[in-house]
Design a protein around this motif. Sequence first.
Motif, PDB file in Angstrom:
ATOM      1  N   GLY A 126      15.826  -3.105   5.961  1.00 55.82           N
ATOM      2  CA  GLY A 126      17.270  -2.981   6.091  1.00 55.82           C
ATOM      3  C   GLY A 126      18.051  -4.115   5.463  1.00 55.82           C
ATOM      4  N   HIS A 127      17.359  -5.004   4.758  1.00 56.89           N
ATOM      5  CA  HIS A 127      18.024  -6.111   4.061  1.00 56.89           C
ATOM      6  C   HIS A 127      17.073  -6.613   2.979  1.00 56.89           C
ATOM      7  N   PRO A 128      17.601  -7.229   1.928  1.00 54.35           N
ATOM      8  CA  PRO A 128      16.733  -7.738   0.862  1.00 54.35           C
ATOM      9  C   PRO A 128      15.789  -8.809   1.401  1.00 54.35           C
ATOM     10  N   PRO A 129      14.586  -8.893   0.845  1.00 52.70           N
ATOM     11  CA  PRO A 129      13.633  -9.896   1.329  1.00 52.70           C
ATOM     12  C   PRO A 129      14.088 -11.310   0.984  1.00 52.70           C
ATOM     13  N   ASP A 130      14.037 -12.212   1.977  1.00 55.90           N
ATOM     14  CA  ASP A 130      14.314 -13.616   1.680  1.00 55.90           C
ATOM     15  C   ASP A 130      13.039 -14.273   1.165  1.00 55.90           C
ATOM     16  N   THR A 131      13.123 -15.565   0.880  1.00 55.38           N
ATOM     17  CA  THR A 131      11.990 -16.265   0.278  1.00 55.38           C
ATOM     18  C   THR A 131      10.749 -16.225   1.167  1.00 55.38           C
ATOM     19  N   ALA A 132      10.938 -16.412   2.474  1.00 57.97           N
ATOM     20  CA  ALA A 132       9.797 -16.443   3.398  1.00 57.97           C
ATOM     21  C   ALA A 132       9.121 -15.076   3.470  1.00 57.97           C
ATOM     22  N   LEU A 133       9.907 -14.003   3.574  1.00 51.96           N
ATOM     23  CA  LEU A 133       9.327 -12.666   3.642  1.00 51.96           C
ATOM     24  C   LEU A 133       8.608 -12.327   2.342  1.00 51.96           C
ATOM     25  N   TRP A 134       9.222 -12.674   1.222  1.00 55.70           N
ATOM     26  CA  TRP A 134       8.604 -12.357  -0.059  1.00 55.70           C
ATOM     27  C   TRP A 134       7.264 -13.078  -0.218  1.00 55.70           C
ATOM     28  N   ARG A 135       7.183 -14.326   0.229  1.00 58.52           N
ATOM     29  CA  ARG A 135       5.925 -15.073   0.121  1.00 58.52           C
ATOM     30  C   ARG A 135       4.853 -14.452   1.016  1.00 58.52           C
ATOM     31  N   SER A 136       5.213 -14.124   2.250  1.00 58.33           N
ATOM     32  CA  SER A 136       4.263 -13.506   3.160  1.00 58.33           C
ATOM     33  C   SER A 136       3.804 -12.151   2.637  1.00 58.33           C
ATOM     34  N   TYR A 137       4.733 -11.360   2.152  1.00 58.99           N
ATOM     35  CA  TYR A 137       4.411 -10.051   1.581  1.00 58.99           C
ATOM     36  C   TYR A 137       3.489 -10.187   0.370  1.00 58.99           C
ATOM     37  N   SER A 138       3.804 -11.110  -0.516  1.00 57.87           N
ATOM     38  CA  SER A 138       3.006 -11.276  -1.725  1.00 57.87           C
ATOM     39  C   SER A 138       1.579 -11.702  -1.407  1.00 57.87           C
ATOM     40  N   ALA A 139       1.429 -12.568  -0.402  1.00 59.98           N
ATOM     41  CA  ALA A 139       0.094 -12.982   0.010  1.00 59.98           C
ATOM     42  C   ALA A 139      -0.687 -11.805   0.583  1.00 59.98           C
ATOM     43  N   MET A 140      -0.015 -10.984   1.393  1.00 61.78           N
ATOM     44  CA  MET A 140      -0.699  -9.832   1.974  1.00 61.78           C
ATOM     45  C   MET A 140      -1.048  -8.803   0.905  1.00 61.78           C
ATOM     46  N   LYS A 141      -0.204  -8.674  -0.100  1.00 63.11           N
ATOM     47  CA  LYS A 141      -0.513  -7.757  -1.195  1.00 63.11           C
ATOM     48  C   LYS A 141      -1.785  -8.204  -1.915  1.00 63.11           C
ATOM     49  N   CYS A 142      -1.922  -9.488  -2.142  1.00 61.97           N
ATOM     50  CA  CYS A 142      -3.154 -10.004  -2.741  1.00 61.97           C
ATOM     51  C   CYS A 142      -4.354  -9.701  -1.849  1.00 61.97           C
ATOM     52  N   ALA A 143      -4.174  -9.903  -0.542  1.00 62.26           N
ATOM     53  CA  ALA A 143      -5.266  -9.660   0.398  1.00 62.26           C
ATOM     54  C   ALA A 143      -5.674  -8.188   0.406  1.00 62.26           C
ATOM     55  N   SER A 144      -4.709  -7.294   0.286  1.00 64.73           N
ATOM     56  CA  SER A 144      -5.043  -5.873   0.273  1.00 64.73           C
ATOM     57  C   SER A 144      -5.868  -5.521  -0.963  1.00 64.73           C
ATOM     58  N   LEU A 145      -5.564  -6.146  -2.079  1.00 61.94           N
ATOM     59  CA  LEU A 145      -6.347  -5.925  -3.294  1.00 61.94           C
ATOM     60  C   LEU A 145      -7.745  -6.515  -3.174  1.00 61.94           C
ATOM     61  N   LEU A 146      -7.848  -7.676  -2.554  1.00 66.09           N
ATOM     62  CA  LEU A 146      -9.163  -8.283  -2.362  1.00 66.09           C
ATOM     63  C   LEU A 146     -10.001  -7.427  -1.417  1.00 66.09           C
ATOM     64  N   ARG A 147      -9.382  -6.889  -0.384  1.00 66.60           N
ATOM     65  CA  ARG A 147     -10.123  -6.014   0.531  1.00 66.60           C
ATOM     66  C   ARG A 147     -10.631  -4.777  -0.202  1.00 66.60           C
ATOM     67  N   GLU A 148      -9.800  -4.155  -1.042  1.00 67.61           N
ATOM     68  CA  GLU A 148     -10.249  -2.971  -1.781  1.00 67.61           C
ATOM     69  C   GLU A 148     -11.404  -3.336  -2.709  1.00 67.61           C
ATOM     70  N   THR A 149     -11.326  -4.518  -3.305  1.00 68.68           N
ATOM     71  CA  THR A 149     -12.382  -4.976  -4.193  1.00 68.68           C
ATOM     72  C   THR A 149     -13.687  -5.168  -3.441  1.00 68.68           C
ATOM     73  N   MET A 150     -13.643  -5.874  -2.311  1.00 68.62           N
ATOM     74  CA  MET A 150     -14.865  -6.157  -1.567  1.00 68.62           C
ATOM     75  C   MET A 150     -15.379  -4.910  -0.844  1.00 68.62           C
ATOM     76  N   TRP A 151     -14.487  -4.005  -0.470  1.00 66.62           N
ATOM     77  CA  TRP A 151     -14.913  -2.697   0.041  1.00 66.62           C
ATOM     78  C   TRP A 151     -15.802  -2.008  -0.988  1.00 66.62           C
ATOM     79  N   SER A 152     -15.367  -2.052  -2.235  1.00 68.62           N
ATOM     80  CA  SER A 152     -16.131  -1.404  -3.290  1.00 68.62           C
ATOM     81  C   SER A 152     -17.442  -2.150  -3.568  1.00 68.62           C
ATOM     82  N   MET A 153     -17.420  -3.468  -3.481  1.00 70.18           N
ATOM     83  CA  MET A 153     -18.665  -4.237  -3.653  1.00 70.18           C
ATOM     84  C   MET A 153     -19.715  -3.798  -2.638  1.00 70.18           C
TER      85      MET A 153
END
Length: 295
Positions: A233-260
């Motif tokens: 309901g509002h644009p992401p501030d710096t803190a939300l964007w950093r937390s989101y970006s880190a979780m996005k990386c983690a989701s990709l790492l999980r998909e990678t290691m799932w496949s491994m």
Amino acid sequence: MTPDEAIKTARALPCWTAVSAAVPLDGGITNHNIRVTDKGRDYVVRLGQDIPEHGILRWHELSLSRAAAEAGLSPQVHHVEPGALVIDFIDSVALTENDLHDEATLMQATDLIARVHRDMPRYAHGPILAFWVFHILRSYAHDLRERGSRHTPQLSGLLDEADMLERAVGPVDLVLGHNDLLPANILRAEDRLWVIDWEYGGFNSPLFDLGGIASNCDLPRAAEEAMLTRYYGHPPDTALWRSYSAMKCASLLRETMWSMVSEQTSTLEFDYADYTDKNLNRYRAALAAFTDKDT
């Protein structure tokens, strides 16, 4: 189980009266999906056993499937028995990565995710598992080492990166998430979107579903900001964007290691090695972008 064996198993379920057709459906890299027509009505049969190394427990999938159906998010459950889940067939098409680059479709999908997070806990009951990606990554690394995976030499580095990402995510809200938002798990019917496949559902941060759909579809920054703005309901501030970006990386790492892990454990006919490489490249690109902005 071969595709022919899966069709034979689906046709033999005791819930049918007069089966006129049974054909395999595309998709499904942890189970077989068969479309069955019985007395002129179509159903989907999902055939699969527990997969403990991935945290897939069919009783839990059933519980969440029923809750999602009651919430009006997923098809109704028609029949269940060990190794088989039968749900209503929805006349629809599965979304693709390109579909979610359309702004209107992405906003619809974001609203659907918000409904999952908001409405599912009202209908779920009994034991519900947690899905904390960083615990899962550590478990995958343990299993890969135990099995002598070809990926073992890079595991220490990947876990160090996971620890850094977990710190960057920081404190989280808790929602009942889907946790496997590949575009193919969202169906477009004539009048609405549906979500299917509750194998990995569980309590988690909303950022995992949001980051997952963005990473699985390679969304550009402007689309990600629009998605987060729609959800919160509002644009992401710096803190939300950093937390989101880190979780996005983690989701990709999980998909990678799932496949491994799946390279060594799955018996389905699927090129897991290629899937690993594809997701590892996506993870590396996302991590580089995250660390570049974080320095």
